[in-house]
Write a protein that holds these residues in place. Structure first.
Motif, mmCIF file in Angstrom:
data_model
loop_
_atom_site.group_PDB
_atom_site.id
_atom_site.type_symbol
_atom_site.label_atom_id
_atom_site.label_comp_id
_atom_site.label_asym_id
_atom_site.label_seq_id
_atom_site.Cartn_x
_atom_site.Cartn_y
_atom_site.Cartn_z
ATOM 1 N N UNK A 9 0.836 -1.206 0.000
ATOM 2 C CA UNK A 9 0.000 0.000 0.000
ATOM 3 C C UNK A 9 0.868 1.252 0.000
ATOM 4 N N UNK A 10 2.072 1.128 0.557
ATOM 5 C CA UNK A 10 2.962 2.271 0.606
ATOM 6 C C UNK A 10 4.079 2.064 1.605
ATOM 7 N N UNK A 11 4.867 3.102 1.770
ATOM 8 C CA UNK A 11 6.078 3.051 2.584
ATOM 9 C C UNK A 11 5.919 3.952 3.799
ATOM 10 N N UNK A 12 6.415 3.480 4.946
ATOM 11 C CA UNK A 12 6.390 4.259 6.174
ATOM 12 C C UNK A 12 7.815 4.683 6.503
ATOM 13 N N UNK A 13 7.984 5.948 6.908
ATOM 14 C CA UNK A 13 9.298 6.498 7.255
ATOM 15 C C UNK A 13 9.255 7.076 8.672
ATOM 16 N N UNK A 14 9.373 6.217 9.695
ATOM 17 C CA UNK A 14 9.298 6.691 11.085
ATOM 18 C C UNK A 14 10.667 7.116 11.615
ATOM 19 N N UNK A 23 18.104 10.566 4.392
ATOM 20 C CA UNK A 23 17.765 9.150 4.272
ATOM 21 C C UNK A 23 17.652 8.708 2.823
ATOM 22 N N UNK A 24 18.449 7.695 2.447
ATOM 23 C CA UNK A 24 18.296 7.125 1.113
ATOM 24 C C UNK A 24 16.914 6.517 0.936
ATOM 25 N N UNK A 25 16.340 6.003 2.043
ATOM 26 C CA UNK A 25 15.037 5.361 1.934
ATOM 27 C C UNK A 25 13.948 6.358 1.540
ATOM 28 N N UNK A 26 14.195 7.656 1.770
ATOM 29 C CA UNK A 26 13.235 8.672 1.328
ATOM 30 C C UNK A 26 13.253 8.788 -0.188
ATOM 31 N N UNK A 27 14.443 8.804 -0.778
ATOM 32 C CA UNK A 27 14.549 8.818 -2.236
ATOM 33 C C UNK A 27 13.942 7.555 -2.826
ATOM 34 N N UNK A 28 14.212 6.418 -2.201
ATOM 35 C CA UNK A 28 13.649 5.147 -2.665
ATOM 36 C C UNK A 28 12.127 5.197 -2.660
ATOM 37 N N UNK A 29 11.554 5.742 -1.588
ATOM 38 C CA UNK A 29 10.099 5.825 -1.465
ATOM 39 C C UNK A 29 9.507 6.730 -2.541
ATOM 40 N N UNK A 56 4.863 5.061 -4.790
ATOM 41 C CA UNK A 56 3.888 4.588 -3.821
ATOM 42 C C UNK A 56 3.581 5.691 -2.799
ATOM 43 N N UNK A 57 2.511 5.482 -2.048
ATOM 44 C CA UNK A 57 2.159 6.381 -0.950
ATOM 45 C C UNK A 57 3.272 6.393 0.097
ATOM 46 N N UNK A 95 -0.738 4.111 -7.104
ATOM 47 C CA UNK A 95 0.474 4.849 -7.477
ATOM 48 C C UNK A 95 0.143 6.328 -7.626
ATOM 49 N N UNK A 96 1.198 7.143 -7.598
ATOM 50 C CA UNK A 96 1.035 8.594 -7.727
ATOM 51 C C UNK A 96 1.984 9.106 -8.822
#
Length: 400
Positions: A298-303, A311-317, A322-323, A364-365
């Motif tokens: 459904x999407x990615x969470x960044x806590x 954060x590389x995971x922000x670019x990945x998201x 995805x949401x 998707x967006x």
């Protein structure tokens, strides 16, 4: 021209942010230079027969090293193990680099030792590749783990080596404007170029069907990808606690990929996965699994509520289309894409938990060109020219 990249981890099969950044930096530089990596990994044996060095973690207690000190503990190990150090020196001399690219500051004492004992030429150029303002992040980590006196001692040590390489280097690269300003504050004349953290666009692959099956029985499936890193673990713990307090049926699942989930279980007192039936800790998985899980979710969470750099995971998201449900802090250095469709950011863990339980995202967006500019190849496109510029200008200074 030969460049020796130095890193506190192997970068051949990158599975966390620091490895990914170093891996793609090397890939970019190899378009114009001969680049090898002197890397160090902790293992159950010692092997310095190549530039990919294995160090024996069974000797930590003997040398006064621990898991939370294992990055700069590499230098401590090589001070104590003369035979290993001599073999490393032979390999470095055989490569004979003109430039040292130092990923993070933790191996700076080793570089100094190389220069002082002739393993490296005094004319070698050092380029500092900053991933974070390390002293800020380490101060918080050490304060959480050690007595005030020991925490200060360790923090001062990191501060000294970080300042040392910044003052010595011929040039530096940074992940954000904040980090670049910090480098220039310490060494005002140093050339610094910002290369934001990027990522590769997730791709559909052979693991898609597996993840589609796993996700079939829930209204929503949210993914968090992270390494065993205190800011990741602490942020995940805050979110899990907030989610457990949410009232009503929990018809969602949280899927935690990477060693952050193992870190949560290991560092949380009385942790029992049975208390959180909606929480799925998978541990380390393949890159293909990560891509498929993200694209089928459904999407990615960044806590993320603390830490340095970005954060590389922000670019990945963002690149996944995805949401994204995250903290405002998780978008530091990504402020220029805060308003992208499908991005929902909040200030605290309780608000993030509310988003997780109530958000009904689109599959998707459509995102802007600014997002696709976050792919590594585009982020690092000018890096080889910047390195050449640093080398040429420092050569002129050396000759004069």
């Amino acid at each position: 021209m030969k460049i020796l990249q130095m890193a506190t981890y192997d970068v051949e099969q990158p599975d966390h942010g620091g490895k990914l950044r170093s891996h793609h930096i090397r890939r970019s530089l190899r378009t114009q230079f001969t680049v090898e990596t002197l890397s160090f990994e902790w293992n159950d044996e010692e092997d310095a027969s190549s530039l990919s060095v294995q160090l024996d973690q069974n000797r930590w207690a003997e040398f006064g090293i621990s898991g939370m000190l294992s990055d700069w503990g590499i230098c401590v190990f090589l001070e104590k193990s003369e035979k290993c150090y001599e073999q490393v020196c032979r390999n470095v001399r055989a490569f004979s680099p003109e430039i040292i690219l130092l990923e993070q500051p933790f191996l700076w004492p080793l570089v100094e030792r190389f220069i002082n004992d002739g393993t490296l030429s005094p004319s070698v150029k050092v380029i500092y590749s900053s991933h974070n303002i390390e002293v800020v992040m380490k101060r918080q980590i050490y304060q959480d783990l050690f007595s005030p006196e020991i925490a200060k001692q360790y923090t001062d040590y990191v501060d000294n080596i970080e300042r040392g390489v910044i003052n010595y280097c011929s040039g530096a690269i940074a992940v954000s404007e904040i980090d670049a300003k910090y480098i220039n504050k310490i060494s005002p004349g140093t050339q610094v170029q910002i290369y934001f953290n990027g990522h590769s666009r997730p791709q559909n692959g052979p693991e898609d069907k597996k993840w589609q099956s796993r996700f079939a029985n829930r209204d929503a499936n949210w993914v968090f990808v992270g390494s065993w890193h205190p800011p990741n673990i602490n942020g995940l713990r805050d979110l899990v606690i907030s989610l457990s307090r949410q009232e009503g049926d929990k018809d969602f699942a949280m899927w935690v990929l990477g060693s952050v989930g193992n870190g949560l279980a290991a560092t949380t007192p009385n942790f029992d996965a049975k208390d959180y039936p909606w929480l799925n800790i998978t541990g380390l998985v393949s890159a293909e699994d990560i891509d498929s899980a993200i694209l089928c979710s459904s999407g990615i969470v960044l806590p993320i509520w603390e830490g340095g750099g970005s954060n590389l995971k922000t670019a990945q998201a963002l690149l996944s289309t995805k949401c994204i449900l995250g903290s405002e802090f998780s978008f530091r250095a990504f402020e220029h894409v805060l308003d992208e469709p499908g991005v929902f950011l909040v200030k605290d863990a309780d608000s993030l938990a509310k988003l997780v339980t109530e958000t009904h995202p689109e599959p998707n967006y459509i995102r802007s060109e600014k997002v696709y500019a976050l792919e590594w190849e585009r982020v690092l496109q000018t890096l080889p020219n910047f390195v050449l510029k640093i080398f040429d200008s420092s050569e002129e200074e050396y000759r004069s």
